[in-house]
Write a protein that holds these residues in place. Structure first.
Motif, PDB file in Angstrom:
ATOM      1  N   LEU A  92       0.324  -1.271   0.251  1.00  0.00           N
ATOM      2  CA  LEU A  92      -0.214   0.409  -0.486  1.00  0.00           C
ATOM      3  C   LEU A  92       1.226   1.305   0.008  1.00  0.00           C
ATOM      4  CD1 LEU A  92      -3.306  -1.187   2.655  1.00  0.00           C
ATOM      5  CD2 LEU A  92      -3.149  -1.069   0.321  1.00  0.00           C
ATOM      6  N   HIS A  93       1.507   1.224   1.392  1.00  0.00           N
ATOM      7  CA  HIS A  93       2.616   1.863   1.480  1.00  0.00           C
ATOM      8  C   HIS A  93       3.868   2.952  -0.265  1.00  0.00           C
ATOM      9  CE1 HIS A  93       6.174   4.648   1.714  1.00  0.00           C
ATOM     10  NE2 HIS A  93       7.110   3.658   1.938  1.00  0.00           N
ATOM     11  N   ARG A  94       4.276   1.606  -0.709  1.00  0.00           N
ATOM     12  CA  ARG A  94       4.936   1.599  -2.262  1.00  0.00           C
ATOM     13  C   ARG A  94       4.020   2.135  -3.137  1.00  0.00           C
ATOM     14  NH1 ARG A  94       7.658  -3.845  -0.407  1.00  0.00           N
ATOM     15  NH2 ARG A  94       5.943  -4.648  -2.145  1.00  0.00           N
ATOM     16  N   VAL A  95       2.895   1.585  -3.621  1.00  0.00           N
ATOM     17  CA  VAL A  95       2.152   1.900  -5.467  1.00  0.00           C
ATOM     18  C   VAL A  95       0.457   2.911  -4.405  1.00  0.00           C
ATOM     19  CG1 VAL A  95       3.952  -0.228  -6.345  1.00  0.00           C
ATOM     20  CG2 VAL A  95       1.469  -0.064  -5.016  1.00  0.00           C
ATOM     21  N   THR A 111       1.498  -0.196 -11.710  1.00  0.00           N
ATOM     22  CA  THR A 111       1.256   1.001 -10.556  1.00  0.00           C
ATOM     23  C   THR A 111       3.042   1.392  -9.626  1.00  0.00           C
ATOM     24  OG1 THR A 111       1.930  -1.410  -9.347  1.00  0.00           O
ATOM     25  CG2 THR A 111      -0.654  -1.457  -9.548  1.00  0.00           C
ATOM     26  N   ARG A 112       3.554   0.908  -9.786  1.00  0.00           N
ATOM     27  CA  ARG A 112       5.357   1.663  -9.652  1.00  0.00           C
ATOM     28  C   ARG A 112       5.273   2.775 -10.882  1.00  0.00           C
ATOM     29  NH1 ARG A 112       7.424  -3.509  -9.550  1.00  0.00           N
ATOM     30  NH2 ARG A 112       7.954  -3.568 -11.313  1.00  0.00           N
ATOM     31  N   GLY A 132       4.632   6.330 -10.116  1.00  0.00           N
ATOM     32  CA  GLY A 132       6.442   7.978 -10.104  1.00  0.00           C
ATOM     33  C   GLY A 132       5.865   8.457 -10.544  1.00  0.00           C
ATOM     34  N   VAL A 133       4.590   8.950 -11.397  1.00  0.00           N
ATOM     35  CA  VAL A 133       3.346  10.295 -12.047  1.00  0.00           C
ATOM     36  C   VAL A 133       3.981  10.430 -10.959  1.00  0.00           C
ATOM     37  CG1 VAL A 133       2.626  10.705 -13.065  1.00  0.00           C
ATOM     38  CG2 VAL A 133       3.513   9.067 -13.719  1.00  0.00           C
ATOM     39  N   ALA A 177      11.734   7.807  -3.916  1.00  0.00           N
ATOM     40  CA  ALA A 177      10.118   7.066  -4.688  1.00  0.00           C
ATOM     41  C   ALA A 177      10.314   7.506  -5.764  1.00  0.00           C
ATOM     42  CB  ALA A 177       8.973   7.831  -3.908  1.00  0.00           C
ATOM     43  N   VAL A 178      10.674   8.348  -6.073  1.00  0.00           N
ATOM     44  CA  VAL A 178      10.499   7.854  -8.379  1.00  0.00           C
ATOM     45  C   VAL A 178      11.705   7.473  -8.764  1.00  0.00           C
ATOM     46  CG1 VAL A 178      11.299  10.132 -10.151  1.00  0.00           C
ATOM     47  CG2 VAL A 178       9.786  11.119  -8.144  1.00  0.00           C
TER      48      VAL A 178
END
Lengths: 554, 92
Positions: A137-140, A150-151, A155-156, A215-216
């Motif tokens: 949930l945190h990562r995506v 989803t990554r 990123g966007v 995160a990007v």
């Protein structure tokens, strides 16, 4: 600064914030819990029922396991301090051949122990993936799968986040010196939301810049590596990682492996302050055998979320690499490790973990308050509900304001998404104990519970409208969070049958209790506003009565 | 390590508080502290905090802990201030 520039940055800040805000709320709220993955995993795991194989007997365990299951030699782990979350001494995973590279949910888990007759007893295990759910949930940003798509979405979102940060800083620059530390409490609620948004956003700006940039990079690192491979390594990046040619061409025997105690003694001689937690054996029967001794050193940077490691040859004990060993990295590796450590908070020990937990919650608050600011700026005022009984003809005769459809929609979505995420995470934690032994695939149920609560909360917010839903969902989130310590209490007094009968209360329970108190306070304050605020506003519970005959209320 | 860490965190919190009490928006004191001396004292306390933290850990880690902790304290101070103001005089 020119007024047209300010206007431009304000528009940029507003729309990047609005588009990314709700996703970032989930990322930060769930991210706060990833700091405490280990205590959470222990909370949800049933207590250990059997003693693990003693460390002194580990060489025999390794030898007999590899004889019975040679495929485990590819990558297996020795846990140094088995606990409820990791009760087995020797474990390994088997990933699906064509599975998603970052998908840890599809792996099969195995554990080995020594049977009474001395042979290796191998079993499949189902460790709880609750913390992995929260991490995904945190990562995506709240999406249910961690894959390339989803990554890319994440990123966007993070690029929009970066734009929002930069434009936000430019917006407050003209009044920075005058309004620094300003928190003006008055009847002007928009001013108050603006102040709290600015205080959190501006003061924790370094934290947010680090999170946005890293995160990007995390979102697009596969693409970055591919580009690096093409531009700088002529397609041979994997060979660069592989290092020198293997020294041992002949097959290796597990019986020749150095005992873990000896490997640990060698790592202690290299880094006395390094506290090992596990040994990861990689390709021990291949030409390039390695054992990574994972651990942490609170006074140094750990380059990965699970700590740092020193790589040794498991047969000779020779140091293969100290590039990832906390406190023993060169300047280049320390610089690189800093980005990971600053994202994961893997420095300074538990004190910094708590700081990251609170800063992440403050970050979630930043995005929530940003949405509230947008709503406050666009909602139309109406008459005071509390004055309806007063002899004020002008007030009584004034029509209640009709809010714009987009303002109503964002208010509903903000309430539903944010409080749905809070309640969903709390209830899926609780479900880990209540559903244990009652369902065949508890890990799948963690997802069902989270998304059922999350989606139902959004639906509820759109059905009941923001004002009523905010109060009801806040009380619901309070109850869901309070259910965590109450579940432990029930376990302690033996009312919940099962393996938790003797479980003590933990930091998770105290933190959840404090969180429930905070949510209850917010629910009380929101109730007051809903009852006594302006009728016809987004935050009034009296829209139908006040707005009879108008479009659809606010 | 624990003693230096605690000392560093206390000094940093005191430094942040000293700076905070010198701004006109604070509600802890009836009048803000004189700006220049209070901010100078705050800067000295913050520098001392960094030195103390560097005794407990690698310098780069000390800087990261220092920045993280001061961010948290500086976010908390105005909010605690606002709660105090609310307690003393709720908005009409």
């Amino acid at each position: 600064m020119r007024a047209d520039l300010i206007r431009l940055y304000k528009t940029l800040h507003t729309w990047t914030g609005i588009i990314a805000g709700l996703a970032l709320f989930i990322a930060f709220y769930a991210g706060a819990f990833t700091v405490f993955k280990e205590p959470l995993a222990r909370w949800v795991a049933p207590p250990m029922t059997a003693l693990s194989v003693p460390l002194a007997d580990t060489p025999a365990l390794i030898t007999r396991t590899l004889a019975a299951q040679p495929a485990a030699a590819r990558d297996f782990q020795i846990t140094l301090n088995p606990d409820a979350a990791n009760p087995q001494r020797l474990t390994w995973q088997d990933h699906p051949e064509h599975g998603e590279e970052h998908d840890s949910l599809g792996a099969h888990h195995y554990a080995a122990t020594l049977a009474a007759d001395g042979s290796a007893a191998i079993e499949t295990t189902q460790p709880s993936q609750l913390t992995e759910l929260i991490d995904i949930l945190h990562r995506v940003v709240g999406l249910p799968f961690d894959n390339d798509i989803t990554r890319a979405v994440m990123g966007v979102i993070c690029m929009l986040y970066t734009l929002a940060l930069v434009s936000g800083v430019i917006l407050v620059l003209p009044t920075l010196a005058r309004d620094f530390f300003a928190m003006r409490i008055s009847a002007n609620l928009k001013r108050m939301w603006m102040d709290t948004h600015n205080v959190v956003g501006l003061i924790s700006l370094p934290f947010h810049i680090v999170m946005a940039i890293t995160a990007v990079v995390f979102a697009y690192h596969d693409g970055i590596y591919a580009l690096q491979n093409k531009l700088f390594h002529n397609g041979n990046l994997s060979a660069a990682w592989a290092g020198a040619k293997p020294q041992h061409a002949s097959p290796r025997k597990p019986a020749d492996l150095l005992p873990p105690t000896e490997l640990l003694a060698r790592s202690h001689r290299i880094a006395p302050d390094f506290i090992p937690t596990s040994l990861q054996y990689v390709q021990v029967l291949g030409p390039r055998p390695t054992v990574r001794i994972w651990g942490h050193d609170d006074s140094s940077l750990s380059p990965r979320a699970m700590g740092g490691f020193v790589a040794l040859d498991p047969y000779s004990g020779k140091v293969l690499s100290a590039d990832f060993l906390p406190g023993r990295q060169n300047a280049a590796n320390t610089t690189l490790a800093s980005f990971f450590a600053l994202h994961f908070g893997t420095f300074g020990g538990s004190v910094v973990s708590w700081m990251y937990f609170l800063l992440a919650l403050a970050g979630a608050w930043l995005f929530y308050s940003g949405n509230l600011l947008w709503i406050e700026s666009r909602r139309k005022g109406g008459r005071k509900a509390g004055r309806k009984s007063e002899p004020d003809e002008a007030q009584q005769g004034a029509p209640a304001a009709t809010q714009r459809r987009d303002v109503r929609a964002l208010a509903n979505a903000t309430v539903g998404v944010c409080l749905g995420c809070v309640a969903g995470i709390s209830l899926t934690i609780v479900a880990g104990r209540w559903l244990y032994g009652h369902v065949t695939d508890l890990n799948a149920w963690h997802w069902y519970v989270y998304y059922a609560v999350f989606l139902a909360s959004i639906a509820w917010a759109f059905w009941r409208r923001a004002a009523r839903a905010a109060v009801e969902l806040l009380w619901f989130a309070t109850a869901a969070t309070l259910a965590i310590p109450l579940t432990s209490l029930v376990c302690m007094i033996g009312l919940l049958p099962g393996p938790w009968a003797l479980t003590d209360a933990s930091g998770v329970d105290f933190t959840a209790f404090a969180g429930a108190l905070a949510l209850a306070w917010m629910a009380y304050a929101t109730t007051q506003r809903v009852r006594h605020g302006e009728a016809g506003s987004i935050w009034s519970a009296l829209p139908e009565k006040a707005e009879a005959g108008t479009e659809s209320g606010a | 390590m624990a003693a230096w860490l605690t000392l560093g965190m206390l000094l940093a919190a005191a430094g942040c508080a000293s700076c905070h009490l010198s701004v006109r928006h604070q509600h802890w004191l009836t009048r803000p502290l004189p700006a220049r001396p209070a901010r100078l004292a705050g800067a000295v306390l913050l520098a001392a905090a960094l030195v103390a933290l560097a005794q407990a850990m690698q310098v780069v880690v000390a800087v990261f802990v220092f920045v993280t902790w001061t961010m948290l304290v500086c976010v908390a101070l105005p909010h605690a201030d606002a709660l105090l103001a609310l307690y003393r005089k709720p908005p009409q």
